[in-house]
Structures are given as C-alpha cells and as structure tokens.
Enzyme design. Structure first.
Site, PDB file in Angstrom:
ATOM      1  N   PRO A  25       0.941  -1.149  -0.111  1.00  0.00           N
ATOM      2  CA  PRO A  25      -0.073   0.024  -0.033  1.00  0.00           C
ATOM      3  C   PRO A  25       0.670   1.338   0.076  1.00  0.00           C
ATOM      4  CG  PRO A  25       0.092  -0.914   2.245  1.00  0.00           C
ATOM      5  CD  PRO A  25       0.902  -1.773   1.295  1.00  0.00           C
TER       6      PRO A  25
ATOM      7  N   GLY B 112      -1.395   4.304  -9.713  1.00  0.00           N
ATOM      8  CA  GLY B 112      -0.565   5.252  -9.285  1.00  0.00           C
ATOM      9  C   GLY B 112      -0.192   6.443 -10.176  1.00  0.00           C
ATOM     10  N   SER B 113       0.849   7.103  -9.908  1.00  0.00           N
ATOM     11  CA  SER B 113       1.394   8.132 -10.903  1.00  0.00           C
ATOM     12  C   SER B 113       1.820   7.657 -12.234  1.00  0.00           C
ATOM     13  CB  SER B 113       2.300   9.231 -10.315  1.00  0.00           C
ATOM     14  OG  SER B 113       3.402   8.323 -10.071  1.00  0.00           O
ATOM     15  N   THR B 114       1.632   8.445 -13.258  1.00  0.00           N
ATOM     16  CA  THR B 114       2.392   7.838 -14.543  1.00  0.00           C
ATOM     17  C   THR B 114       3.879   7.628 -14.408  1.00  0.00           C
ATOM     18  OG1 THR B 114       0.482   9.044 -15.693  1.00  0.00           O
ATOM     19  CG2 THR B 114       2.541   8.702 -16.907  1.00  0.00           C
ATOM     20  N   ALA B 115       4.354   8.622 -13.525  1.00  0.00           N
ATOM     21  CA  ALA B 115       5.876   8.576 -13.533  1.00  0.00           C
ATOM     22  C   ALA B 115       6.200   7.126 -13.008  1.00  0.00           C
ATOM     23  CB  ALA B 115       6.384   9.572 -12.841  1.00  0.00           C
TER      24      ALA B 115
ATOM     25  N   GLY C  71       4.165   4.539 -12.635  1.00  0.00           N
ATOM     26  CA  GLY C  71       3.850   3.390 -13.725  1.00  0.00           C
ATOM     27  C   GLY C  71       4.866   3.292 -14.788  1.00  0.00           C
TER      28      GLY C  71
ATOM     29  N   GLU D 149      -3.146   1.534 -13.791  1.00  0.00           N
ATOM     30  CA  GLU D 149      -4.074   2.628 -13.739  1.00  0.00           C
ATOM     31  C   GLU D 149      -3.356   3.774 -13.334  1.00  0.00           C
ATOM     32  OE1 GLU D 149      -7.285   2.661 -14.845  1.00  0.00           O
ATOM     33  OE2 GLU D 149      -7.591   0.715 -15.012  1.00  0.00           O
TER      34      GLU D 149
ATOM     35  N   CYS E 128      -8.248  10.550  -9.588  1.00  0.00           N
ATOM     36  CA  CYS E 128      -7.481  10.404 -10.966  1.00  0.00           C
ATOM     37  C   CYS E 128      -8.348  10.985 -11.807  1.00  0.00           C
ATOM     38  CB  CYS E 128      -7.009   8.858 -11.426  1.00  0.00           C
ATOM     39  SG  CYS E 128      -8.558   7.696 -11.157  1.00  0.00           S
TER      40      CYS E 128
HETATM   41  P1  NAD Z   1       2.777   7.158  -6.520  1.00  0.00           P
HETATM   42  O1  NAD Z   1       3.187   6.745  -8.067  1.00  0.00           O
HETATM   43  O2  NAD Z   1       3.792   8.017  -6.260  1.00  0.00           O
HETATM   44  O3  NAD Z   1       2.750   5.808  -5.918  1.00  0.00           O
HETATM   45  C1  NAD Z   1       1.736   4.863  -5.989  1.00  0.00           C
HETATM   46  C2  NAD Z   1       2.492   3.498  -5.424  1.00  0.00           C
HETATM   47  O4  NAD Z   1       3.517   3.135  -5.903  1.00  0.00           O
HETATM   48  C3  NAD Z   1       2.612   3.924  -3.778  1.00  0.00           C
HETATM   49  O5  NAD Z   1       2.181   2.816  -2.981  1.00  0.00           O
HETATM   50  C4  NAD Z   1       4.435   3.904  -3.959  1.00  0.00           C
HETATM   51  O6  NAD Z   1       4.735   3.514  -2.754  1.00  0.00           O
HETATM   52  C5  NAD Z   1       4.632   3.110  -4.916  1.00  0.00           C
HETATM   53  N1  NAD Z   1       5.726   3.084  -5.579  1.00  0.00           N
HETATM   54  C6  NAD Z   1       6.474   4.364  -5.503  1.00  0.00           C
HETATM   55  N2  NAD Z   1       7.612   4.198  -6.422  1.00  0.00           N
HETATM   56  C7  NAD Z   1       7.656   2.697  -6.473  1.00  0.00           C
HETATM   57  C8  NAD Z   1       8.776   1.859  -7.571  1.00  0.00           C
HETATM   58  N3  NAD Z   1       9.676   2.635  -7.983  1.00  0.00           N
HETATM   59  N4  NAD Z   1       8.130   0.897  -7.865  1.00  0.00           N
HETATM   60  C9  NAD Z   1       6.783   0.281  -7.200  1.00  0.00           C
HETATM   61  N5  NAD Z   1       6.224   0.928  -6.476  1.00  0.00           N
HETATM   62  C10 NAD Z   1       6.431   2.103  -6.270  1.00  0.00           C
HETATM   63  O7  NAD Z   1       1.185   7.732  -6.634  1.00  0.00           O
HETATM   64  P2  NAD Z   1       0.543   8.324  -5.640  1.00  0.00           P
HETATM   65  O8  NAD Z   1       1.074   9.775  -5.381  1.00  0.00           O
HETATM   66  O9  NAD Z   1       0.540   7.378  -4.483  1.00  0.00           O
HETATM   67  O10 NAD Z   1      -1.002   8.422  -6.175  1.00  0.00           O
HETATM   68  C11 NAD Z   1      -1.559   9.398  -6.877  1.00  0.00           C
HETATM   69  C12 NAD Z   1      -1.735   9.130  -8.272  1.00  0.00           C
HETATM   70  O11 NAD Z   1      -2.286   7.837  -8.717  1.00  0.00           O
HETATM   71  C13 NAD Z   1      -2.211  10.164  -9.110  1.00  0.00           C
HETATM   72  O12 NAD Z   1      -1.350  10.141 -10.343  1.00  0.00           O
HETATM   73  C14 NAD Z   1      -3.388   9.378  -9.588  1.00  0.00           C
HETATM   74  O13 NAD Z   1      -4.044  10.018 -11.043  1.00  0.00           O
HETATM   75  C15 NAD Z   1      -3.159   8.178  -9.575  1.00  0.00           C
HETATM   76  N6  NAD Z   1      -4.280   7.281  -9.546  1.00  0.00           N
HETATM   77  C16 NAD Z   1      -4.899   6.578 -10.747  1.00  0.00           C
HETATM   78  C17 NAD Z   1      -6.119   5.973 -10.600  1.00  0.00           C
HETATM   79  C18 NAD Z   1      -6.856   5.260 -11.909  1.00  0.00           C
HETATM   80  O14 NAD Z   1      -7.837   4.480 -11.753  1.00  0.00           O
HETATM   81  N7  NAD Z   1      -5.963   5.599 -13.043  1.00  0.00           N
HETATM   82  C19 NAD Z   1      -6.746   6.220  -9.444  1.00  0.00           C
HETATM   83  C20 NAD Z   1      -6.088   6.565  -8.280  1.00  0.00           C
HETATM   84  C21 NAD Z   1      -5.116   7.310  -8.444  1.00  0.00           C
END
Ligand code: NAD
Length: 507
Positions: free
Chosen positions: A201, A253-256, A258, A273, A307
């Site tokens: 998480p 999570g974020s595009t970066a 992802g 996503e 998102c």
């Molecule tokens: P984030 O990318 O910073 O983090 C998401 C998750 O990835 C966290 O659990 C984090 O600990 C983990 N993470 C970080 N670096 C990683 C790595 N190198 N390898 C694997 N996992 C890693 O995103 P956030 O700030 O937690 O969430 C906000 C983002 O999520 C926004 O860009 C939002 O648009 C997106 N989001 C998308 C949807 C969708 O359905 N498309 C839904 C909700 C949120």
C-alpha cells in the site's frame, strides 16, 4: 528516540514521513502480514504516520525490505493451489464474507480513513461502502462469467476455453482511495478469481491498509492468499515488480511510477491505472447551472485528489462569465476544515509533495498571466499547513502546467473556446487520457465528442469522476493514463489467463 536514516534517496511519496528506529508514542503499531503471520520484518525501521488533518501521531508501520517481499511471494505461491481447489462458488461466498466484515467495521474504518487520508467523514463512509462493494461485485460477477465453446474446422475436435488465475499478483496502490480502490480494483477480483496477492500500500495510508488486512483475515481470508508488506514503494514495490515469483502486476498510481514499473516489470502482464487530467467540455447549448454544480463536485471532491477529477474546464466563450460566476459561488460554499467535524466538505491534501505540486502549478499559471478568481494557496487558521483553498483560475495559457499536467488538488482552471474544433484541440493539449466530461443538450454532439475525446470514460452531463465499480475504466491508448481496464468483469478477465483446451473425440 527518533533516528533519521539517510542511506538512500527516498521517493516524493515519503516526503514528510519520519523513519523511526522503533515505534514510540501513542498510536497503532502495524505489522506485515506474511503467510497468515503478523510480523515486523527485519529492517528495524518504522514509518511514522501522522495525520495530515491534525498533525497527531496515528501510529507506525514497519518499513519492509526485499527479503520481506521474498517471503510474502513464497507464501502467496503456497496459497495458490488451495485457492484454486476451493472452487469458484466457495471463493465467491468468501468474498461476500469479506464485504460483510468491511460493512460491519464501517464506524471504525471511516474515521481512521479520514484522519489518515484527510477526506471528510461522509466521503470516508462512502469509500468504506465502496470497499465492501468491491468484494460483493467480484463475488456476483465471477459466478456468471462464462467463457466460450469454439467452433473448429476439424469435425473430430472439440475446443473450449476457460479462465485460470494468473497466479501471484503484485498489487501496488496509491493513497487517494486507500481502502476502496484496492478492494474494488484488485483484492476482491483477486480472491474471486483465485489469485494470491502481495499487496504494497502507499506509505502515507498504510494504517488503514493494515486494519483492512486484519479484518479480512478475521473474515476467513485463507493463509497466504493476501500478504501485506508496508514500506517505501521504491524498495518493496520495486522488489515486488521484479520478483520472478510474481506473475502479474496491478498498479494504480502516478504516470511516472507507472512508467518505471512498466520498464522494471517488462514481460509480465501489467494492469496499470495511472494519472489523469480529464477535460470537461461545456458546449454552447449546455445547462450552465448544471455544468457549474457538477464541475464543482468533480473538482473539490476528495480535495481534487482523484485520478478522474475535473482538472480543467473548456467552456464555450459565450458561457464563460456566467459559468465562472456560478463556479465561484460553489467554491465559496466549500467548508474546508477538520474532516471529522460535521459540516466539513473538504479536508487537507494528503501530503507535502502533493501540496508543493499544487503551489508550483499555481506559480506557473500566475507567471503566464492567469487570474486567480478564488483561493490559490494555503488556507490559514487550520491545524496543519496541508489545507489548500478551493481554487478557480481563469485566463489560463494552454501551455500552463495546470492545463497540461495532473495537478491532483482542488483547482478548476477554466479555458475558453469558440467552436467544437478548438475545444477538441485544447482537450488534446494534455498527454493524459483517463476520463472526460461533456455538457450539452445535443445527443449528436455528445456522441461526436465522446468518440473523438481521448479518454477511457466520457461522462455526459455528469462530472468527469462519475464511475461505478462494474463499469470499465482505464487509460485510452496513445496516452499516459495506463494499460488495461478495471471494473467488474473486466478486471476479472485481466486477472485471468484464457486457457484453451482442444479434445480429439475420434481416438
Ligand atoms: P505514486 O506513483 O507516487 O505511488 C503509488 C504507489 O507506488 C505507492 O504505493 C508507492 O509507494 C509505490 N511506488 C513508488 N515508487 C515505486 C517503484 N519504483 N516501484 C514500485 N512501486 C512504487 O502515486 P500516488 O501519489 O500514491 O497516487 C496518486 C496518483 O495515482 C495520481 O497520479 C493519480 O492520478 C493516480 N491514480 C490513478 C487511478 C486510476 O484509476 N487511473 C486511481 C487513483 C489514483
């Protein structure tokens, strides 16, 4: 004693989170869940979780390591055969038990979610309901998910296909919907289809994830079917993605991040996503009152941290003045405050990185000549400095970060257009393609724009973030919003391999 470790660079998602050598003070002390056993893991480090709403210490979670992930993957592997052997209907019944356990704990989960994530209690309650629904939908849909008999050329052959779970799913989730999203997108569908899960998480909302895992275990989750490892995503998330025993990845999570996962997990099935920056288009014939009300709801709900939030509005030039007047009124009605106080309709942003991103997007807009009609920065007189005012920006240059990038905060940038072609051109100035909305009284315009807008979902006369968990959603191809579809049976299909069996009946 608090020890700050600085052995390696930490991602933006760890900004503002202290790392302690051992839990101290009040609050919950969470543990990893590995193979049905609760444990601290071996790092000897803990993330301290403070409330963005009040600054109070809520508790600690262990900072996992790659070796914790190794053991979690092994436990998940051990659970696979048992999950398959249960059969579909028994797993569906178990999903119903999970849903009931979540519903029964709503009065406890919702306030914790509010304090840890920052959203108002009413929104937290709705999210808890969504988490239960995630399991219930998966239970209902898996039971009636038929696959086909395939006609073949050879009269002696019979062919059919059936669904098999992919195996061990690595699930990595964000902090904006830390309960509802994991359950709807992944945990419900994984249990229903018979996949075993290693769940990482988001750090800043790990306590609510821990509490959820406790409830699910209490409701009969089989040993090893769900493993929870908390910590820094760049460490435990990455270890999950690259682990050879993890057969598929579900990431939101974020595009970066992802993109990093797509590279690090290359070759594995990926359900991604990612970010969004959905345009809402208000056409000349729109009901402007309706548009302003729904834009406000789509922009300020969850403090814009969705998102599919209404991140920018393209309004026909003839409606601009009336639209922004109505929108300013709606922004004035937002009650920013402590998420547990009755009457609060918007809480703080979840973390400092998000807050700073909002500030930098606002600075950029101002520097390019935009006018700030409402809000624009930190709200004064609240318990932490994470409360961002509901904000409206007009006269925005299309090159602005507010228009091109995901802001993920309570801001409505308004741009104008003269005709549909210009609206579509402006809509395409952002690389994202998750959701969009169109306000119009014309059914033909609604279809025309829906087909042309680059988005996984287009809402007509509704806010861009409207969604129900059985409806397919995800990024449009050619954009930076992701890969695959979540939603009901679409997620179930994404979590399974379609296996084909051919029988020769002539031998
Ligand atoms: P984030 O990318 O910073 O983090 C998401 C998750 O990835 C966290 O659990 C984090 O600990 C983990 N993470 C970080 N670096 C990683 C790595 N190198 N390898 C694997 N996992 C890693 O995103 P956030 O700030 O937690 O969430 C906000 C983002 O999520 C926004 O860009 C939002 O648009 C997106 N989001 C998308 C949807 C969708 O359905 N498309 C839904 C909700 C949120």
């Amino acid at each position: 004693m608090t020890v700050q470790f600085s052995t390696r660079p930490e991602g933006p998602h760890l900004r503002g989170i202290a790392i302690d050598a051992k839990p101290s003070g009040d609050g919950v002390v969470a543990q990893h869940l590995i193979g049905g056993i609760w444990e601290d893991g071996g790092s000897g480090r803990f993330l301290r979780i403070d409330s963005p709403a009040t600054g109070e210490r809520l508790g600690h979670v262990p900072m996992g390591t790659a070796s914790d992930i190794d053991r979690a993957v092994a436990a998940a592997e051990d659970a696979r055969d048992g999950l398959v052997a249960m059969g579909t209907f028994a797993r569906a019944a178990l999903c119903m038990d999970m849903a009931a356990a979540i519903d029964a704990a709503a009065d406890e989960l919702a306030p914790l979610l509010s304090l840890e994530q920052g959203k108002p209690l009413a929104e937290a309650r709705a999210e808890v309901g969504g988490a239960a629904l995630g399991f219930r939908n998966a239970a209902e849909q898996i039971k009636w998910l038929e696959t086909g008999v395939i006609p073949v050329a050879d009269p002696a052959k019979r062919a059919h296909s059936f669904l098999q779970p992919k195996g061990v799913f690595g699930i990595i989730t964000p902090w904006n919907f830390p309960l509802g999203l994991p359950c709807m997108y992944y945990l419900g569908p994984a249990l229903a289809t018979g996949n075993a899960v290693v769940w990482v998480p988001a750090p800043s909302t790990s306590l609510v994830a821990y509490r959820l895992a406790q409830l699910l275990v209490g409701a009969g989750m089989p040993e090893g079917a769900l493993n929870l490892v908390t910590g820094d995503g760049a460490e435990v998330g990455d270890a999950t993605v690259v682990h050879p025993g993890v057969h598929a990845i579900g990431f939101t999570g974020s595009t970066a991040t992802g993109m990093t996962i797509a590279r690090r997990g290359a070759g594995k099935p990926l359900l991604l996503e990612l970010g969004g920056n959905g345009p809402t288009v208000v056409l000349e014939d729109a009901d402007v009152e309706l548009a302003a009300a729904r834009v406000a709801a789509g922009a300020f709900g969850n403090a814009g941290q969705i998102c599919t939030a209404t991140e920018r509005v393209l309004v026909h030039q003839s409606l601009h003045d009336r639209f922004v007047e109505l929108l300013a009124r709606a922004a004035g009605e937002v009650r920013l405050g402590h998420p547990l106080e009755p009457g609060t309709t918007m809480g703080p942003l979840n973390n400092a990185a998000s807050f700073d991103k909002m500030l930098s997007h606002m600075d950029d807009a101002r520097a390019r000549g935009a006018q700030v009609l409402a809000g624009g920065g930190t709200a004064q007189g609240l318990p932490t400095n994470l409360y961002f005012q509901p904000t409206i920006v007009t006269g925005l240059d299309a090159d602005s970060l507010l228009n091109r990038e995901e802001s993920f905060g309570p801001v409505v940038p308004v741009l104008t257009f003269a005709d549909e072609a210009e609206a579509l051109r402006l809509a395409a100035t952002s690389p994202y393609g998750l959701s969009a909305a169109v306000f119009t009284r014309s059914i033909t315009a609604a279809y025309r724009l829906t087909e042309k807008l680059r988005a996984g979902i287009v809402n007509i006369n509704e806010m861009s973030s409207y969604w129900e968990p059985h409806v397919p959603a995800g990024g449009a191809s050619g954009t930076q919003s992701g890969l695959g579809r979540t939603g009901g049976r679409h997620t179930l299909m994404e979590m399974c391999d379609l296996k084909t069996m051919v029988v020769d009946i002539a031998v």
